[in-house]
Design a protein around this motif. Structure first.
Motif, PDB file in Angstrom:
ATOM      1  N   MET A 144       0.816  -1.204   0.000  1.00  0.00           N
ATOM      2  CA  MET A 144       0.000   0.000   0.000  1.00  0.00           C
ATOM      3  C   MET A 144       0.857   1.265   0.000  1.00  0.00           C
ATOM      4  O   MET A 144       0.354   2.361  -0.122  1.00  0.00           O
ATOM      5  N   ALA A 145       2.172   1.094   0.181  1.00  0.00           N
ATOM      6  CA  ALA A 145       3.053   2.268   0.219  1.00  0.00           C
ATOM      7  C   ALA A 145       4.458   1.860  -0.166  1.00  0.00           C
ATOM      8  O   ALA A 145       4.784   0.674  -0.193  1.00  0.00           O
ATOM      9  N   LEU A 146       5.298   2.831  -0.466  1.00  0.00           N
ATOM     10  CA  LEU A 146       6.692   2.549  -0.770  1.00  0.00           C
ATOM     11  C   LEU A 146       7.384   1.993   0.457  1.00  0.00           C
ATOM     12  O   LEU A 146       7.103   2.394   1.591  1.00  0.00           O
ATOM     13  N   GLN A 147       8.314   1.047   0.236  1.00  0.00           N
ATOM     14  CA  GLN A 147       8.965   0.394   1.362  1.00  0.00           C
ATOM     15  C   GLN A 147      10.207   1.132   1.834  1.00  0.00           C
ATOM     16  O   GLN A 147      10.540   1.068   2.994  1.00  0.00           O
ATOM     17  N   GLY A 148      10.927   1.734   0.926  1.00  0.00           N
ATOM     18  CA  GLY A 148      12.151   2.426   1.316  1.00  0.00           C
ATOM     19  C   GLY A 148      11.873   3.840   1.761  1.00  0.00           C
ATOM     20  O   GLY A 148      10.927   4.460   1.292  1.00  0.00           O
ATOM     21  N   PRO A 149      12.666   4.382   2.663  1.00  0.00           N
ATOM     22  CA  PRO A 149      12.473   5.774   3.080  1.00  0.00           C
ATOM     23  C   PRO A 149      12.866   6.730   1.976  1.00  0.00           C
ATOM     24  O   PRO A 149      13.738   6.448   1.165  1.00  0.00           O
ATOM     25  N   ILE A 150      12.176   7.843   1.916  1.00  0.00           N
ATOM     26  CA  ILE A 150      12.520   8.910   0.982  1.00  0.00           C
ATOM     27  C   ILE A 150      13.118  10.042   1.796  1.00  0.00           C
ATOM     28  O   ILE A 150      12.485  10.566   2.701  1.00  0.00           O
ATOM     29  N   LEU A 151      14.339  10.409   1.488  1.00  0.00           N
ATOM     30  CA  LEU A 151      15.070  11.404   2.271  1.00  0.00           C
ATOM     31  C   LEU A 151      15.262  12.656   1.455  1.00  0.00           C
ATOM     32  O   LEU A 151      15.845  12.606   0.387  1.00  0.00           O
ATOM     33  N   GLU A 152      14.744  13.772   1.923  1.00  0.00           N
ATOM     34  CA  GLU A 152      14.888  15.023   1.177  1.00  0.00           C
ATOM     35  C   GLU A 152      16.222  15.659   1.498  1.00  0.00           C
ATOM     36  O   GLU A 152      16.650  15.732   2.634  1.00  0.00           O
ATOM     37  N   VAL A 153      16.887  16.126   0.458  1.00  0.00           N
ATOM     38  CA  VAL A 153      18.219  16.691   0.591  1.00  0.00           C
ATOM     39  C   VAL A 153      18.188  18.140   0.125  1.00  0.00           C
ATOM     40  O   VAL A 153      17.506  18.466  -0.837  1.00  0.00           O
ATOM     41  N   GLU A 154      18.932  19.016   0.791  1.00  0.00           N
ATOM     42  CA  GLU A 154      18.941  20.457   0.510  1.00  0.00           C
ATOM     43  C   GLU A 154      19.197  20.734  -0.965  1.00  0.00           C
ATOM     44  O   GLU A 154      20.260  20.460  -1.497  1.00  0.00           O
ATOM     45  N   ASN A 155      18.167  21.284  -1.646  1.00  0.00           N
ATOM     46  CA  ASN A 155      18.279  21.750  -3.027  1.00  0.00           C
ATOM     47  C   ASN A 155      18.785  20.689  -3.991  1.00  0.00           C
ATOM     48  O   ASN A 155      19.268  20.988  -5.052  1.00  0.00           O
ATOM     49  N   ASN A 156      18.729  19.428  -3.619  1.00  0.00           N
ATOM     50  CA  ASN A 156      19.287  18.401  -4.480  1.00  0.00           C
ATOM     51  C   ASN A 156      18.287  17.302  -4.793  1.00  0.00           C
ATOM     52  O   ASN A 156      18.647  16.197  -5.173  1.00  0.00           O
ATOM     53  N   GLY A 157      17.007  17.493  -4.576  1.00  0.00           N
ATOM     54  CA  GLY A 157      15.996  16.498  -4.906  1.00  0.00           C
ATOM     55  C   GLY A 157      15.811  15.500  -3.792  1.00  0.00           C
ATOM     56  O   GLY A 157      15.906  15.815  -2.622  1.00  0.00           O
ATOM     57  N   TYR A 158      15.580  14.242  -4.126  1.00  0.00           N
ATOM     58  CA  TYR A 158      15.293  13.203  -3.159  1.00  0.00           C
ATOM     59  C   TYR A 158      16.245  12.038  -3.311  1.00  0.00           C
ATOM     60  O   TYR A 158      16.796  11.789  -4.388  1.00  0.00           O
ATOM     61  N   MET A 159      16.411  11.274  -2.236  1.00  0.00           N
ATOM     62  CA  MET A 159      17.243  10.096  -2.291  1.00  0.00           C
ATOM     63  C   MET A 159      16.371   8.921  -2.703  1.00  0.00           C
ATOM     64  O   MET A 159      15.480   8.507  -1.970  1.00  0.00           O
ATOM     65  N   PRO A 160      16.566   8.348  -3.881  1.00  0.00           N
ATOM     66  CA  PRO A 160      15.692   7.295  -4.366  1.00  0.00           C
ATOM     67  C   PRO A 160      15.947   5.972  -3.657  1.00  0.00           C
ATOM     68  O   PRO A 160      16.967   5.768  -3.012  1.00  0.00           O
ATOM     69  N   ASP A 161      15.008   5.038  -3.848  1.00  0.00           N
ATOM     70  CA  ASP A 161      15.142   3.719  -3.238  1.00  0.00           C
ATOM     71  C   ASP A 161      16.396   3.007  -3.727  1.00  0.00           C
ATOM     72  O   ASP A 161      17.025   2.249  -2.998  1.00  0.00           O
ATOM     73  N   ILE A 162      16.748   3.232  -5.002  1.00  0.00           N
ATOM     74  CA  ILE A 162      17.894   2.526  -5.559  1.00  0.00           C
ATOM     75  C   ILE A 162      19.170   2.854  -4.795  1.00  0.00           C
ATOM     76  O   ILE A 162      20.079   2.019  -4.676  1.00  0.00           O
ATOM     77  N   TYR A 163      19.237   4.071  -4.211  1.00  0.00           N
ATOM     78  CA  TYR A 163      20.412   4.406  -3.424  1.00  0.00           C
ATOM     79  C   TYR A 163      20.486   3.524  -2.186  1.00  0.00           C
ATOM     80  O   TYR A 163      21.552   3.034  -1.809  1.00  0.00           O
ATOM     81  N   GLU A 164      19.336   3.305  -1.538  1.00  0.00           N
ATOM     82  CA  GLU A 164      19.310   2.442  -0.361  1.00  0.00           C
ATOM     83  C   GLU A 164      19.752   1.030  -0.725  1.00  0.00           C
ATOM     84  O   GLU A 164      20.392   0.341   0.052  1.00  0.00           O
ATOM     85  N   GLN A 165      19.390   0.584  -1.929  1.00  0.00           N
ATOM     86  CA  GLN A 165      19.687  -0.781  -2.333  1.00  0.00           C
ATOM     87  C   GLN A 165      21.137  -0.942  -2.763  1.00  0.00           C
ATOM     88  O   GLN A 165      21.781  -1.944  -2.476  1.00  0.00           O
ATOM     89  N   ARG A 166      21.688   0.060  -3.472  1.00  0.00           N
ATOM     90  CA  ARG A 166      22.992  -0.105  -4.092  1.00  0.00           C
ATOM     91  C   ARG A 166      24.115   0.531  -3.278  1.00  0.00           C
ATOM     92  O   ARG A 166      25.250   0.083  -3.335  1.00  0.00           O
ATOM     93  N   GLY A 167      23.823   1.629  -2.564  1.00  0.00           N
ATOM     94  CA  GLY A 167      24.833   2.257  -1.738  1.00  0.00           C
ATOM     95  C   GLY A 167      25.640   3.313  -2.474  1.00  0.00           C
ATOM     96  O   GLY A 167      25.612   3.442  -3.696  1.00  0.00           O
ATOM     97  N   PHE A 168      26.396   4.098  -1.690  1.00  0.00           N
ATOM     98  CA  PHE A 168      27.136   5.237  -2.209  1.00  0.00           C
ATOM     99  C   PHE A 168      28.239   4.818  -3.183  1.00  0.00           C
ATOM    100  O   PHE A 168      28.411   5.387  -4.251  1.00  0.00           O
ATOM    101  N   GLU A 169      28.990   3.790  -2.805  1.00  0.00           N
ATOM    102  CA  GLU A 169      30.120   3.389  -3.643  1.00  0.00           C
ATOM    103  C   GLU A 169      29.671   2.932  -5.015  1.00  0.00           C
ATOM    104  O   GLU A 169      30.297   3.258  -6.037  1.00  0.00           O
ATOM    105  N   ALA A 170      28.565   2.183  -5.087  1.00  0.00           N
ATOM    106  CA  ALA A 170      28.073   1.715  -6.382  1.00  0.00           C
ATOM    107  C   ALA A 170      27.638   2.876  -7.261  1.00  0.00           C
ATOM    108  O   ALA A 170      27.937   2.919  -8.467  1.00  0.00           O
ATOM    109  N   GLU A 171      26.944   3.867  -6.661  1.00  0.00           N
ATOM    110  CA  GLU A 171      26.527   5.034  -7.431  1.00  0.00           C
ATOM    111  C   GLU A 171      27.740   5.829  -7.916  1.00  0.00           C
ATOM    112  O   GLU A 171      27.777   6.301  -9.056  1.00  0.00           O
ATOM    113  N   LEU A 172      28.759   5.957  -7.038  1.00  0.00           N
ATOM    114  CA  LEU A 172      29.951   6.693  -7.421  1.00  0.00           C
ATOM    115  C   LEU A 172      30.684   5.994  -8.562  1.00  0.00           C
ATOM    116  O   LEU A 172      31.139   6.631  -9.520  1.00  0.00           O
ATOM    117  N   HIS A 173      30.782   4.670  -8.493  1.00  0.00           N
ATOM    118  CA  HIS A 173      31.464   3.929  -9.559  1.00  0.00           C
ATOM    119  C   HIS A 173      30.718   4.060 -10.880  1.00  0.00           C
ATOM    120  O   HIS A 173      31.340   4.116 -11.954  1.00  0.00           O
TER     121      HIS A 173
END
Length: 751
Positions: A414-443
């Motif tokens: 009935m709702a999204l499972q991952g948290p949505i985190l709002e970041v200053e002037n930079n949009g939102y942190m998507p679920d894929i970030y929670e799943q993949r992590g910072f290092e994977a996104e950076l690579h």
């Protein structure tokens, strides 16, 4: 007589006589700056202006002082509006200018006359105040410009608010008066406001010279009227009140005055302010009201006890007789420049409407408190019993009811499972970030780079002990990058491995934007990355010298005999600002906010090539100290950390001032703790005498408290480039008696 211009034949006959050339006697052709007007007999009655061996400096000096002609005889430069000697042959002006051999600088008994191109009237003289300022008016007077100059058609008078106590916006005011006017009263001004008042001459060819002064209107009676205090509680001899915070558009609020008024139960009668005095004197006069206290307020309201038997400033606050019917009034006391104004709230019976205002006998108060304690104790016991019963019932139902019978394949959410985190002037942190992590996104970002942007560790040398900056993304080191056989100085941003999630998201977004940037001549170039198993290095172009160092080095000490106080010309300063504007506009077009714009974060080389940075923290200043960038931040950033393009515009306005003042510290008399309050109350960097009104007005536009009213970088760039041909009317580094550079205060700029 014959008047010959440059290029006329030297064989033309001269009619002997005396030439008087005025605004009415000129030939029809419009004047041209630096145009040779003719050779004339030396005028020994004229006033020597400057000594120079440069023809163009003489012309510029006379032009900046609104004279129509510059007359040169060897190194002696005179400025004139009319020619009172007779014309002679050009060959008499046989002395060549030392710095400009193509031009003549008079002769043994001759002067070379050049046109300055001035076609407008010069400024008025002796602009001054004629009377003491009132609440709404300022009276000024002046003397007309030189009579032999360009005729004046009218005068334009302007008033721009520099600092005010008003809570509403004050717009510039202007008036136009006839050319025979030499005095004027500026009316409908706001009380307690400091104005910059200008008087400009207007002639047939347009607006001419300007003179200005600053003056402040007298404070007015506080407005709006303060609110009544709220009576919270009354005991036998005291009354507890709450004083709400007041506003005053007509001046400062120095004190809140508490007035006690004994009134008739049926009739509310306002007190006579002229008879208001201390308790003792009011008692001697038989007056039923007195001043009980004067207090200050720091928050949004103030609790005060009337009748506490203490002195508050010079006023005694005596106990209130039991059962006496009193009204409490509040007055706003405003004091500035030995002017005293006060305004009182109108009192009514409504101030007694608080449910606990009624008289409380001190002997019955303990009994009421004991009853209240008993009731609360019983309520707490009952609540505890109900809570305990609820816990027992929950445990019973939890273990007695069957388990979840929901089918295994029924997983409709009935709702999204991952948290949505709002970041200053930079949009939102998507679920894929929670799943993949910072290092994977950076690579992923690094993998998207071109091959020439990925550098092996062997091509990068680091100065490990030379940390030149530090921020929330990590440290910045000096290094050198070998690329295609070229050794390039490099800023090496060492990406931290312990950023929190908010900073990780901000870094990824900022990094993505910067790697997409195309090369721009006024933005530090992105060289690429160097990745090892342990570290990730982000590489940017390195320039050794900051604009701050360049400006401070350009200052010429006062004990050095020099016609100017700067080794850098006014044109170079304005050109630097234009280039910074270009770089900032490029960042804006690519959705990058600088957040740190000041002279220390702008880089310049010996060729005056200028670059700004779109990534990373401000680098260290002297002695590896961090920069206190707050001094250049807009008020919305100081208060709410709200970075926008418009907050960068505020910073650019301070950069204009900083460049024109050769590296001076903005808000040099204000600490960081008091900066926001100073800005909100109208405080701005001072206007030095060598920055003229139009350029300072551009700074004021950048410092508008309403961010939406600040200009765009495109607008500023267009304005600055338009001023280059008229720079002598905008900025002057000439050393004169009243010129004093604002100081550079490193202890305020560095942490």
């Amino acid at each position: 007589m014959v008047i010959r211009r440059k290029g006329s034949s030297s064989s033309v006959a001269l009619l002997v006589g005396v030439a008087i050339v005025t605004g009415c006697g000129l030939v029809a052709a419009s004047s041209q700056r630096g145009f040779f007007f003719g050779c004339y007999q030396r005028d020994r009655s004229g006033q020597l202006e400057i000594i120079t061996d440069q023809y163009d400096r003489c012309v510029s000096h006379c032009e900046s002082n609104y004279f129509r002609y510059a007359a040169l005889s060897d190194t002696q430069c005179m400025c004139l509006n009319s020619i009172r000697t007779r014309v002679i042959e050009d060959k008499e002006c046989d002395l060549r200018c030392r710095q400009n051999p193509d031009q003549t600088c008079g002769g043994a008994n001759a002067q070379s006359f050049y046109e300055t191109g001035v076609e407008v009237a010069g400024p008025v003289k002796n602009l001054h105040l004629t009377d003491k300022e009132s609440e709404n008016t300022i009276k000024i007077a002046w003397s007309a410009p030189a009579l032999d100059g360009v005729p004046v058609l009218s005068y334009e008078i302007g008033a721009q608010a520099l600092a005010t106590y008003a809570s509403f916006r004050l717009y510039p005011m202007s008036w136009t008066v006839h050319n025979n006017t030499i005095a004027f009263e500026l009316s409908n001004l706001t009380p307690g406001t400091r104005y910059n008042i200008t008087v400009s001459t207007v002639s047939e060819k347009g607006t001419g010279g300007m003179q200005w002064l600053t003056a402040q209107t007298e404070i007015g009676k506080p407005d709006p009227e303060p609110e009544e205090p709220l009576i919270l509680r009354r005991l036998d001899s005291t009354i507890q009140i709450e004083i709400p915070k007041a506003t005053n558009d007509n001046g400062p609020i120095n004190y809140y005055r508490v007035v006690v008024h004994y009134v008739n139960d049926d009739l509310v009668q306002q007190f006579d302010e002229t008879l208001l005095d201390t308790f003792q004197r009011s008692k001697e006069k038989g007056v039923p009201y007195y001043i009980a206290a004067e207090v200050t307020m720091e928050g949004d309201s103030l609790l005060f006890t009337v009748g506490d038997g203490k002195y508050h400033r010079q006023f005694f606050n005596p106990p209130i007789p039991p059962r006496a019917h009193v009204h409490i009034s509040i007055g706003i006391v405003s004091i500035l420049n030995n002017v005293f104004k006060v305004r009182y709230a109108t009192t009514t019976h409504e101030q007694h409407q608080h449910p606990d205002h009624h008289h409380v006998n001190s002997t019955t108060a303990p009994e009421r408190n004991e009853a209240l304690i008993t009731v609360l104790t019983v309520a707490c016991v009952l609540f505890g019993i109900v809570l305990l019963a609820s816990i027992v019932l929950y445990v019973y139902l939890r273990y007695k009811t069957p388990g979840n019978t929901r089918p295994m394949n029924d997983h409709h959410e009935m709702a999204l499972q991952g948290p949505i985190l709002e970041v200053e002037n930079n949009g939102y942190m998507p679920d894929i970030y929670e799943q993949r992590g910072f290092e994977a996104e950076l690579h992923d970002i690094i993998d998207s780079l071109e091959s020439w942007q990925k550098h092996g560790r062997k091509f990068l040398s680091l100065e490990i002990n030379n940390v030149i900056g530090s921020g929330k993304y990590g440290d910045v080191l000096k290094g050198r990058l070998q690329r295609e056989g070229v050794d390039m100085p490099t800023q090496v941003h060492v990406i931290s491995d312990d950023m929190d999630k908010i900073d990780q998201i901000a870094f990824l977004n900022e990094f993505r934007r910067n790697i997409r940037l195309e090369d721009h001549p006024n933005v530090l170039q992105f060289y690429g990355v160097c990745v090892t198993p342990d570290w990730c290095y982000v590489l940017f172009e390195e320039m050794q010298t900051t604009l701050k160092q360049t400006l401070l080095n350009a200052r010429i000490p006062t004990n050095v005999n020099s016609p100017k106080f700067s080794t850098i010309s006014e044109e170079i300063i304005v050109n630097i600002l234009c280039l910074v504007c270009d770089g900032m506009q490029f960042l804006v077009e690519n959705n990058i906010i600088n957040k740190k714009l000041c002279a220390r974060t702008v880089y310049v080389n010996t060729k005056f090539e200028v670059k700004v940075s779109g990534f990373g923290p401000p680098l260290y200043g002297e002695d590896n100290q961090q920069i206190e960038i707050t001094r250049w931040n807009a008020p919305e950033v100081i208060k709410f950390q709200n970075h926008t393009v418009k907050s960068d515009i505020w910073s650019f306005g301070l950069l204009i001032w900083e460049c024109c003042c050769l590296g001076a510290t903005p808000f040099g008399t204000t600490t960081i703790d008091n900066l926001f309050a100073a800005v909100r109350s109208g405080g701005r960097p001072e206007k030095p005498a060598f920055i003229f009104d139009d350029l300072y007005q551009m700074c004021l536009n950048c410092w508008d408290l309403d961010a939406g009213d600040r200009p765009e970088f495109d607008d500023i760039s267009r304005y600055l480039r338009q001023t280059l041909p008229m720079l002598r009317y905008m900025l002057s580094f000439e050393r004169t008696q009243n010129v004093q550079l604002p100081p550079y205060l490193p202890h305020l700029e560095l942490k």
